[in-house]
Design a protein around this motif. Structure first.
Motif, PDB file in Angstrom:
ATOM      1  N   HIS A  65       0.847  -1.214   0.021  1.00  0.00           N
ATOM      2  CA  HIS A  65      -0.173  -0.007   0.021  1.00  0.00           C
ATOM      3  C   HIS A  65       0.864   1.286  -0.112  1.00  0.00           C
ATOM      4  O   HIS A  65       0.307   2.377   0.090  1.00  0.00           O
ATOM      5  CB  HIS A  65      -0.965  -0.081   1.098  1.00  0.00           C
ATOM      6  CG  HIS A  65      -1.921  -0.965   1.191  1.00  0.00           C
ATOM      7  ND1 HIS A  65      -2.037  -2.103   0.620  1.00  0.00           N
ATOM      8  CD2 HIS A  65      -3.505  -0.624   1.580  1.00  0.00           C
ATOM      9  CE1 HIS A  65      -3.456  -2.553   0.876  1.00  0.00           C
ATOM     10  NE2 HIS A  65      -4.124  -1.755   1.171  1.00  0.00           N
TER      11      HIS A  65
ATOM     12  N   GLY B  56      -8.895   3.103  -1.803  1.00  0.00           N
ATOM     13  CA  GLY B  56      -9.235   1.831  -2.521  1.00  0.00           C
ATOM     14  C   GLY B  56     -10.590   1.881  -3.238  1.00  0.00           C
ATOM     15  O   GLY B  56     -10.662   1.195  -4.231  1.00  0.00           O
TER      16      GLY B  56
ATOM     17  N   ALA C 124     -11.074  -0.383   6.228  1.00  0.00           N
ATOM     18  CA  ALA C 124     -11.332  -1.790   5.746  1.00  0.00           C
ATOM     19  C   ALA C 124     -10.400  -2.799   6.849  1.00  0.00           C
ATOM     20  O   ALA C 124     -10.876  -3.663   7.272  1.00  0.00           O
ATOM     21  CB  ALA C 124     -10.619  -2.024   4.576  1.00  0.00           C
TER      22      ALA C 124
ATOM     23  N   CYS D 239     -13.953  -4.986   3.186  1.00  0.00           N
ATOM     24  CA  CYS D 239     -14.515  -3.867   2.110  1.00  0.00           C
ATOM     25  C   CYS D 239     -15.763  -3.517   1.748  1.00  0.00           C
ATOM     26  O   CYS D 239     -16.140  -2.507   1.417  1.00  0.00           O
ATOM     27  CB  CYS D 239     -13.965  -4.898   0.512  1.00  0.00           C
ATOM     28  SG  CYS D 239     -13.837  -3.839  -0.712  1.00  0.00           S
TER      29      CYS D 239
ATOM     30  N   ILE E  53     -15.754  -0.065  -0.302  1.00  0.00           N
ATOM     31  CA  ILE E  53     -16.469  -0.390  -1.524  1.00  0.00           C
ATOM     32  C   ILE E  53     -18.168  -0.112  -0.939  1.00  0.00           C
ATOM     33  O   ILE E  53     -18.977   0.658  -1.930  1.00  0.00           O
ATOM     34  CB  ILE E  53     -16.200  -1.497  -2.292  1.00  0.00           C
ATOM     35  CG1 ILE E  53     -14.804  -1.768  -2.985  1.00  0.00           C
ATOM     36  CG2 ILE E  53     -17.350  -1.710  -3.496  1.00  0.00           C
ATOM     37  CD1 ILE E  53     -14.574  -0.340  -4.052  1.00  0.00           C
TER      38      ILE E  53
ATOM     39  N   THR F  45     -15.496  -8.664   2.109  1.00  0.00           N
ATOM     40  CA  THR F  45     -14.106  -8.891   2.777  1.00  0.00           C
ATOM     41  C   THR F  45     -13.110  -8.209   1.905  1.00  0.00           C
ATOM     42  O   THR F  45     -13.264  -7.806   0.798  1.00  0.00           O
ATOM     43  CB  THR F  45     -13.612 -10.523   2.861  1.00  0.00           C
ATOM     44  OG1 THR F  45     -13.510 -10.972   1.473  1.00  0.00           O
ATOM     45  CG2 THR F  45     -14.666 -11.249   3.688  1.00  0.00           C
TER      46      THR F  45
ATOM     47  N   PRO G 210      -6.719  -7.929  -0.388  1.00  0.00           N
ATOM     48  CA  PRO G 210      -5.740  -7.591  -1.723  1.00  0.00           C
ATOM     49  C   PRO G 210      -4.489  -8.510  -1.872  1.00  0.00           C
ATOM     50  O   PRO G 210      -4.099  -8.926  -0.898  1.00  0.00           O
ATOM     51  CB  PRO G 210      -5.408  -6.240  -1.187  1.00  0.00           C
ATOM     52  CG  PRO G 210      -5.579  -6.303   0.427  1.00  0.00           C
ATOM     53  CD  PRO G 210      -6.700  -7.067   0.523  1.00  0.00           C
TER      54      PRO G 210
ATOM     55  N   VAL H  43      -3.188  -2.530  -3.812  1.00  0.00           N
ATOM     56  CA  VAL H  43      -4.585  -2.192  -4.097  1.00  0.00           C
ATOM     57  C   VAL H  43      -5.042  -2.335  -5.369  1.00  0.00           C
ATOM     58  O   VAL H  43      -5.114  -1.307  -6.183  1.00  0.00           O
ATOM     59  CB  VAL H  43      -4.913  -0.693  -3.513  1.00  0.00           C
ATOM     60  CG1 VAL H  43      -6.388  -0.336  -3.455  1.00  0.00           C
ATOM     61  CG2 VAL H  43      -4.042  -0.471  -2.219  1.00  0.00           C
TER      62      VAL H  43
ATOM     63  N   PRO I  14      -8.288  -7.562  -5.634  1.00  0.00           N
ATOM     64  CA  PRO I  14      -9.462  -7.263  -6.512  1.00  0.00           C
ATOM     65  C   PRO I  14      -9.998  -5.785  -6.598  1.00  0.00           C
ATOM     66  O   PRO I  14     -11.021  -5.551  -7.197  1.00  0.00           O
ATOM     67  CB  PRO I  14     -10.807  -8.319  -5.753  1.00  0.00           C
ATOM     68  CG  PRO I  14     -10.178  -7.824  -4.225  1.00  0.00           C
ATOM     69  CD  PRO I  14      -8.881  -7.875  -4.425  1.00  0.00           C
ATOM     70  N   CYS I  15      -9.350  -5.012  -6.097  1.00  0.00           N
ATOM     71  CA  CYS I  15      -9.802  -3.537  -5.657  1.00  0.00           C
ATOM     72  C   CYS I  15     -10.126  -2.885  -6.898  1.00  0.00           C
ATOM     73  O   CYS I  15     -11.210  -2.031  -7.024  1.00  0.00           O
ATOM     74  CB  CYS I  15      -8.621  -2.876  -5.066  1.00  0.00           C
ATOM     75  SG  CYS I  15      -7.872  -3.814  -3.872  1.00  0.00           S
TER      76      CYS I  15
ATOM     77  N   ARG J 265     -13.211  -3.951  -8.431  1.00  0.00           N
ATOM     78  CA  ARG J 265     -14.519  -4.037  -7.415  1.00  0.00           C
ATOM     79  C   ARG J 265     -15.207  -2.474  -7.467  1.00  0.00           C
ATOM     80  O   ARG J 265     -16.311  -2.431  -7.201  1.00  0.00           O
ATOM     81  CB  ARG J 265     -13.953  -4.353  -5.934  1.00  0.00           C
ATOM     82  CG  ARG J 265     -14.884  -4.574  -4.906  1.00  0.00           C
ATOM     83  CD  ARG J 265     -14.342  -5.191  -3.808  1.00  0.00           C
ATOM     84  NE  ARG J 265     -14.089  -6.684  -3.811  1.00  0.00           N
ATOM     85  CZ  ARG J 265     -13.573  -7.492  -3.039  1.00  0.00           C
ATOM     86  NH1 ARG J 265     -13.288  -7.082  -1.806  1.00  0.00           N
ATOM     87  NH2 ARG J 265     -13.662  -8.843  -3.190  1.00  0.00           N
TER      88      ARG J 265
ATOM     89  N   GLU K  11      -8.043  -6.312   5.600  1.00  0.00           N
ATOM     90  CA  GLU K  11      -6.984  -5.557   5.214  1.00  0.00           C
ATOM     91  C   GLU K  11      -5.674  -6.170   5.857  1.00  0.00           C
ATOM     92  O   GLU K  11      -4.602  -5.295   6.012  1.00  0.00           O
ATOM     93  CB  GLU K  11      -6.968  -3.906   5.451  1.00  0.00           C
ATOM     94  CG  GLU K  11      -6.317  -3.099   4.240  1.00  0.00           C
ATOM     95  CD  GLU K  11      -6.742  -1.733   4.341  1.00  0.00           C
ATOM     96  OE1 GLU K  11      -7.505  -1.321   5.080  1.00  0.00           O
ATOM     97  OE2 GLU K  11      -6.326  -0.967   3.375  1.00  0.00           O
TER      98      GLU K  11
HETATM   99  S1  SF4 Z   1     -10.187  -5.249  -1.033  1.00  0.00           S
HETATM  100 FE1  SF4 Z   1      -9.080  -3.276  -1.827  1.00  0.00          FE
HETATM  101  S2  SF4 Z   1     -10.693  -1.656  -2.182  1.00  0.00           S
HETATM  102 FE2  SF4 Z   1     -11.390  -3.465  -0.857  1.00  0.00          FE
HETATM  103  S3  SF4 Z   1     -11.255  -2.716   1.141  1.00  0.00           S
HETATM  104 FE3  SF4 Z   1      -9.134  -3.984   0.599  1.00  0.00          FE
HETATM  105  S4  SF4 Z   1      -7.937  -2.802  -0.063  1.00  0.00           S
HETATM  106 FE4  SF4 Z   1      -9.793  -1.494  -0.216  1.00  0.00          FE
END
Ligand code: SF4
Length: 475
Positions: free
Chosen positions: A64, A304, A350, A355, A359, A396, A399, A404, A407-408, A411, A458
């Protein structure tokens, strides 16, 4: 949950990718630590600095960019103005030369491998995203300060955890969707009007308008740049940028020379469903590819998840004639209030909630904003936000490689599409018949967050993150 007051400019911060909690927050903490040394007159007496990253900041910090962020923060650089193309090279120079210009003025030796410590097995009780800075002064005195990056770029210092934002007397204090609706009923104001009235307690209206203009400038620059940049994202996963190709394909030879003519050319392409859907994905990909490449983004409410709100806003701009300063302000104001309700009643981190807190919250913010901008009532706005979160509950954070990217990035496209669907559903519904309120879904999200196993918060210890055997090069 503590009582908080969150303004539009607290919720939407200008920063550098890839993570608000792991990049922007630690960057700000490091800046504050260095500035504090200067204010106390001991900056020039500092002989060395050690950085201790705990919990989630240790586990996914390298992916990150936390290490880069703290080095630049200690150097006195500001994430709002620092040139994005120099982020990586400046951090590399500090590592290679083993020297750090503390606060931008005082050179100290800095040994990356020894002075930056990743404490994978240690987590501090207040929050999983903790960083301690230790300064050793001439004469042997030591200063140690711990900061928590609590999500969305918000930072609190140990000993002052309750002080998240500046306190003011708001005409319409809001802690929940119930409070918000109550004020709207009593005053007859729309949600955006109420939010903008509250903003005047922080600053004059003209200044708020200017701050929103700046936010939108960053959003549009980021989306345009993302749609026109090719290549592979940094970090070692080898993820190719896709927004550039998709933009080219969707443009189908139509010409443009800047952002405004680009929007006009998008509009000229028609309004078939697959075309619109592809554009929503393209907008979201563009922002999150920029974010993954240490580009300048707006936390919305996090980095993210920075693509959802710009993608839905650009759906509104391109396909609902929304390129108008007042309409954009309306969109941002509603989105901010919905995000604040989640931050006050649950979390936007997160590391605390997976997530769904990133998201999920960004989709709820975008859904509510779009619903009001398309003519929805206050109840329909809240219903849209509720629907959007309801279908992200339990999501969930996993990453791959702690980056990031997967799947960020994709997503964000999903979040944007769900937000648009949620807004449309609410606009076609009678909100008085809704069975689940926004406050109920906020509470549910928080309870789900508490039940969620830590490996999905995370840490890159679960889910997709452990399915691919990876050995990433050190960043
Ligand atoms: S999966 Fe990616 S976008 Fe979703 S909370 Fe984790 S780091 Fe952020």
């Amino acid at each position: 949950m503590m009582k908080e007051q969150i303004s539009i400019v607290d919720m939407f911060k200008i920063g550098i990718g890839p993570s608000s909690s792991h990049t922007l927050g630690p960057w700000r903490a490091a800046q504050r630590f260095a500035a504090g040394l200067a204010q106390r007159g001991i900056l020039m007496d500092t002989e060395s600095v050690k950085i201790l990253l705990y919990g989630s900041l240790a586990k996914t910090g390298i992916g990150h960019g936390t290490d880069i962020a703290v080095l630049l923060g200690l150097s006195g650089d500001d994430p709002v103005t620092f040139p994005v193309d120099d982020v990586q090279s400046k951090a590399d120079r500090i590592k290679q030369h083993r020297l750090l210009l503390l606060g931008g003025t005082h050179e100290i030796p800095f040994e990356y491998a020894a002075d930056l410590m990743l404490l994978y097995a240690e987590s501090l009780p207040f929050h999983p995203n903790a960083v301690t800075f230790q300064a050793l002064l001439a004469g042997g005195k030591a200063i140690s300060e711990t900061y928590y990056s609590i999500g969305g770029g918000f930072v609190v210092q140990e000993g002052n955890e309750a002080q998240v934002t500046e306190e003011v007397d708001l005409p319409f204090p809001v802690q929940s969707a119930h409070d918000l609706l109550g004020w709207c009923i009593r005053t007859g104001l729309s949600i955006s009007e109420l939010v903008l009235e509250n903003e005047q307690a922080w600053r004059p209206e003209a200044e708020t308008n200017e701050r929103v203009r700046q936010l939108f400038t960053v959003i549009r620059t980021c989306i345009y740049r993302g749609c026109h940049t090719e290549g592979t994202l940094p970090g070692g996963l080898g993820v190719a940028r896709r927004a550039h190709q998709l933009n080219k394909k969707l443009m189908a030879g139509r010409t443009y020379h800047d952002y405004d003519s680009w929007i006009a050319a998008i509009r000229a392409g028609g309004n078939r469903f697959p075309y619109i859907l592809d554009w929503v994905s393209c907008f979201a990909l563009a922002v999150n590819e920029e974010n993954a490449a240490f580009g300048r983004v707006v936390t919305a409410p996090t980095n993210g998840a920075a693509g959802v709100i710009p993608a839905v806003l650009h759906y509104f701009i391109a396909f609902h004639d929304g390129l108008d300063e007042a309409k954009i302000r309306q969109f941002i104001a509603v989105a901010s209030e919905i995000g604040s309700i989640f931050k006050k009643g649950a979390t936007i981190s997160a590391a605390m909630g997976g997530c769904q807190a990133e998201i999920g919250v960004s989709a709820a913010m975008a859904a509510g904003a779009l619903a009001e901008c398309l003519g929805g009532s206050q109840r329909q706005v809240l219903m849209a936000a509720e629907i959007a979160m309801e279908h992200h509950l339990g999501l969930t954070c996993d990453p791959i490689g702690g980056l990031v990217q997967i799947p960020c990035i994709e997503r964000n496209t999903m979040g944007a599409v769900k937000a648009i669907t949620a807004a449309q559903l609410a606009l076609q519904s009678n909100p008085d018949k809704a069975k689940v309120s926004l406050d109920t879904v906020v509470k549910t999200m928080w309870e789900t967050a508490q039940d969620m196993h830590v490996k999905y918060k995370e840490t890159a210890d679960g889910g997709l993150a452990v399915q691919l055997p990876l050995s990433l090069p050190e960043c």
